[in-house]
Design an enzyme around this catalytic site. Structure first.
Site, PDB file in Angstrom:
ATOM      1  N   ARG A  17       0.811  -1.226   0.000  1.00  0.00           N
ATOM      2  CA  ARG A  17       0.000   0.000   0.000  1.00  0.00           C
ATOM      3  C   ARG A  17       0.847   1.280   0.000  1.00  0.00           C
ATOM      4  NH1 ARG A  17      -4.001  -0.934   4.758  1.00  0.00           N
ATOM      5  NH2 ARG A  17      -2.657  -2.715   5.196  1.00  0.00           N
ATOM      6  N   TYR A 102       7.239  -4.573  16.040  1.00  0.00           N
ATOM      7  CA  TYR A 102       6.869  -4.532  14.621  1.00  0.00           C
ATOM      8  C   TYR A 102       7.676  -3.455  13.913  1.00  0.00           C
ATOM      9  CZ  TYR A 102       3.197  -7.703  15.859  1.00  0.00           C
ATOM     10  OH  TYR A 102       2.542  -8.809  16.294  1.00  0.00           O
ATOM     11  N   SER A 405      35.375  44.962  -4.160  1.00  0.00           N
ATOM     12  CA  SER A 405      34.281  44.206  -4.783  1.00  0.00           C
ATOM     13  C   SER A 405      34.712  43.580  -6.105  1.00  0.00           C
ATOM     14  CB  SER A 405      33.101  45.142  -5.061  1.00  0.00           C
ATOM     15  OG  SER A 405      32.599  45.597  -3.837  1.00  0.00           O
TER      16      SER A 405
HETATM   17  C1  UD1 Z   1      -1.739  -8.054  13.529  1.00  0.00           C
HETATM   18  C2  UD1 Z   1      -2.349  -8.815  14.708  1.00  0.00           C
HETATM   19  C3  UD1 Z   1      -3.579  -8.045  15.214  1.00  0.00           C
HETATM   20  C4  UD1 Z   1      -3.182  -6.647  15.601  1.00  0.00           C
HETATM   21  C5  UD1 Z   1      -2.469  -5.927  14.453  1.00  0.00           C
HETATM   22  C6  UD1 Z   1      -1.895  -4.640  14.916  1.00  0.00           C
HETATM   23  C7  UD1 Z   1      -1.921 -11.168  14.259  1.00  0.00           C
HETATM   24  C8  UD1 Z   1      -2.504 -12.434  13.771  1.00  0.00           C
HETATM   25  N1  UD1 Z   1      -2.733 -10.114  14.254  1.00  0.00           N
HETATM   26  O1  UD1 Z   1      -2.724  -8.038  12.521  1.00  0.00           O
HETATM   27  O2  UD1 Z   1      -4.132  -8.713  16.337  1.00  0.00           O
HETATM   28  O3  UD1 Z   1      -4.322  -5.903  16.000  1.00  0.00           O
HETATM   29  O4  UD1 Z   1      -1.386  -6.738  13.952  1.00  0.00           O
HETATM   30  O5  UD1 Z   1      -1.402  -3.930  13.816  1.00  0.00           O
HETATM   31  O6  UD1 Z   1      -0.787 -11.124  14.664  1.00  0.00           O
HETATM   32  N2  UD1 Z   1       4.480  -9.958   9.453  1.00  0.00           N
HETATM   33  C9  UD1 Z   1       5.553 -10.747   9.135  1.00  0.00           C
HETATM   34  N3  UD1 Z   1       5.353 -11.963   8.611  1.00  0.00           N
HETATM   35  C10 UD1 Z   1       4.111 -12.469   8.402  1.00  0.00           C
HETATM   36  C11 UD1 Z   1       3.007 -11.666   8.715  1.00  0.00           C
HETATM   37  C12 UD1 Z   1       3.227 -10.413   9.248  1.00  0.00           C
HETATM   38  O7  UD1 Z   1       6.704 -10.321   9.318  1.00  0.00           O
HETATM   39  O8  UD1 Z   1       4.011 -13.593   7.911  1.00  0.00           O
HETATM   40  C13 UD1 Z   1       4.710  -8.631  10.032  1.00  0.00           C
HETATM   41  C14 UD1 Z   1       4.251  -7.519   9.106  1.00  0.00           C
HETATM   42  O9  UD1 Z   1       5.355  -7.026   8.358  1.00  0.00           O
HETATM   43  C15 UD1 Z   1       3.766  -6.459  10.064  1.00  0.00           C
HETATM   44  C16 UD1 Z   1       3.315  -7.247  11.279  1.00  0.00           C
HETATM   45  O10 UD1 Z   1       3.932  -8.511  11.177  1.00  0.00           O
HETATM   46  O11 UD1 Z   1       4.810  -5.600  10.487  1.00  0.00           O
HETATM   47  C17 UD1 Z   1       1.822  -7.364  11.365  1.00  0.00           C
HETATM   48  O12 UD1 Z   1       1.358  -8.027  10.224  1.00  0.00           O
HETATM   49  P1  UD1 Z   1      -0.032  -7.694   9.565  1.00  0.00           P
HETATM   50  O13 UD1 Z   1      -0.259  -8.610   8.436  1.00  0.00           O
HETATM   51  O14 UD1 Z   1      -0.126  -6.257   9.321  1.00  0.00           O
HETATM   52  O15 UD1 Z   1      -0.999  -8.120  10.746  1.00  0.00           O
HETATM   53  P2  UD1 Z   1      -2.458  -7.615  10.984  1.00  0.00           P
HETATM   54  O16 UD1 Z   1      -3.363  -8.402  10.139  1.00  0.00           O
HETATM   55  O17 UD1 Z   1      -2.522  -6.158  10.878  1.00  0.00           O
END
Ligand code: UD1
Ligand code: CA
Length: 458
Positions: A17, A102, A405
């Site tokens: 995004r 994160y 100057s």
């Molecule tokens: C996650 C949480 C949710 C929380 C939210 C806060 C879980 C299942 N859910 O949801 O409860 O409210 O964050 O923002 O944890 N990432 C990885 N590898 C992966 C998946 C994600 O490194 O396989 C990292 C992403 O880069 C990101 C973070 O983990 O920095 C969160 O991932 P994202 O997919 O945004 O989780 P949400 O669905 O937002």
């Protein structure tokens, strides 16, 4: 032996995004990359190990961060936050306690993380949660009849009652290393997104009868995540406003806190005044009573007490002495040192030069690789010709010299103390002290009876 803390920073998200060629976590907030900020917060906790789980453009991220003390683990397939932490576990095997951060939640504070870690003892779990007006998209914190945390339910898996819960999971948590490894071994991807959810460990902790603590941050900024450029800009503004408020509380006048940007650290004395649209970058020191006029950019510089920077000036890696006056429209480049009460005026560029006390370079000049003494007057349009096309050479001007100057000083060259250079001279050899030296193409002459051309009539 003291407890070993391990930190895992999840940063494998693609950040689609952002619509960017660069990985999301390398985008900057207040002058530092998102991931760089998270790593800084982590290192403040003095951890035994920090592991970054990366996916997209890992090499680029590693190079940009460039901290050799970090451990990097690649997550090739993004199978969920639980999977990501699991991949980091081998690198954290010795750790008594593990903190999950994160890479795209840049502003979490050391104080909040200390509180979270302090709440986590034995096999307890400590979660950072926050109440939001609009909890859409977040995992909801489900509590039992005793108000104890019972589970986290993701937006896509929640029922209507759960969706009305406003306390949400920030994702940041602290757990015992041993318990975390055990719980992660048990989670599955039986959910709406077919992902291994880190959040599922909460229900497992409850099943095992350990306590789940919920800690709240001081400000919701701390847990705001960045997914797109609008969120990045909004968080930047909130952060800038916090910094501006703190500076005003500490006695700095900001003409308009909404039009002030600090992208680094500011050290300041009393009664500093900053007009609108000023940007300070890196490490900036402003002494007592310093005034910065509108639209100035100052990076990695020190402006000493009582100095005044007039509008539209750009100052980088320079020192401006006490009571000096710079600008408007001045450019001070790296390694510029202005002594007390020096005046540098409009359309003057100074680079790698020292200018002594009470000297003036007021109009339209270039001063490069020079050493200028005290009380020197450099006339309008003076150029130090420091570059011969291959090498740079120095210009030295003694105390009390007067440079007429429109002079060019072809370096290497020395102008002696008290010397005067006649206006319009091109000086290629040293000028002796106390004498007038000048060099003009020819003597002045007058063409008697000369007529200006007359405009032709069509
Ligand atoms: C996650 C949480 C949710 C929380 C939210 C806060 C879980 C299942 N859910 O949801 O409860 O409210 O964050 O923002 O944890 N990432 C990885 N590898 C992966 C998946 C994600 O490194 O396989 C990292 C992403 O880069 C990101 C973070 O983990 O920095 C969160 O991932 P994202 O997919 O945004 O989780 P949400 O669905 O937002
Ligand atoms: Ca997210």
């Amino acid at each position: 032996m003291s407890e070993q803390l391990g930190v895992v920073i999840l940063a494998a998200g693609e950040g689609t995004r952002m619509r960017s060629r660069y990985p999301k976590v390398l985008h900057r907030l207040a002058g530092k990359s998102l991931l760089g900020r998270v790593i800084e917060s982590a290192l403040q906790l003095d951890p035994a190990r920090v592991v970054v789980v990366y996916g997209h453009a890992g090499e680029q991220v590693r190079q940009a961060i460039g901290n050799p003390a970090l451990f990097w683990v690649e997550q090739v397939e993004r199978l969920g936050t639980g999977h990501a932490v699991q991949l980091a576990l081998p690198a954290l095997a010795e750790m008594d306690r593990i903190l999950v951060l994160y890479g795209d939640v840049p502003l979490v504070c050391e104080r909040t993380l200390h509180a979270l870690i302090a709440a986590q003892c034995d096999e307890d779990l400590a979660l950072l949660t926050v109440e939001l007006e609009d909890p859409h998209g977040y995992g909801r914190i489900v509590r039992d009849q005793h108000d104890h945390v019972a589970a986290i339910v993701e937006q896509k898996d929640a029922n209507p009652i759960q969706l009305s819960i406003r306390e949400v999971n920030t994702g940041i948590l602290a757990a015992s290393g041993r318990a975390l490894a055990r719980w992660l071994g048990e989670i599955d991807n039986n959910n709406a997104q077919r992902e291994y959810y880190l959040t599922d460990i909460v229900a497992l902790a409850v099943r095992d009868g350990v306590q789940v603590h919920a800690i709240q941050p001081e400000s919701s900024c701390e847990v705001a995540g960045i997914n797109d450029r609008e969120q990045l800009a909004a968080l930047e503004r909130r952060y800038q406003q916090q910094q501006a408020s703190a500076l005003m509380r500490a006695g700095v006048t900001l003409r308009d806190p909404a039009r002030f940007d600090l992208r680094g650290e500011l050290q300041h004395g009393v009664d500093v005044e900053i007009d609108v649209n000023v940007i300070l970058e890196g490490r900036v020191v402003l002494g007592d009573g310093v005034r910065i006029a509108a639209n100035c950019v100052i990076r990695d510089s020190e402006i000493e007490a009582g100095a005044e920077i007039l509008a539209h000036s750009l100052i980088e890696e320079a020192v401006v002495g006490r009571g000096a006056r710079v600008g408007p429209f001045a450019r001070l480049r790296p390694q510029t040192r202005l002594a007390e009460r020096v005046h540098v005026g409009n359309f003057v560029e100074v680079k790698n030069s020292a200018i002594g006390p009470d000297s003036k370079v007021n109009h339209l000049s270039y001063i490069g690789d020079s050493e200028i003494g005290a009380r020197v007057n450099v006339g309008a349009g003076t150029i130090t010709c420091n570059y011969d096309g291959a090498n740079k050479h120095r210009t030295v001007i003694g105390d009390d010299a007067f440079i007429g100057s429109d002079s060019q000083l072809v370096a290497p060259v020395t102008v002696g103390s008290g010397a005067t250079i006649g206006a319009g001279s091109t000086i290629t050899r040293d000028a002796p002290e106390g004498e007038l030296t000048l060099c003009r193409a020819s003597e002045q002459r007058t063409v008697l009876g000369w007529q200006r051309p007359v405009k032709r009539r069509e």
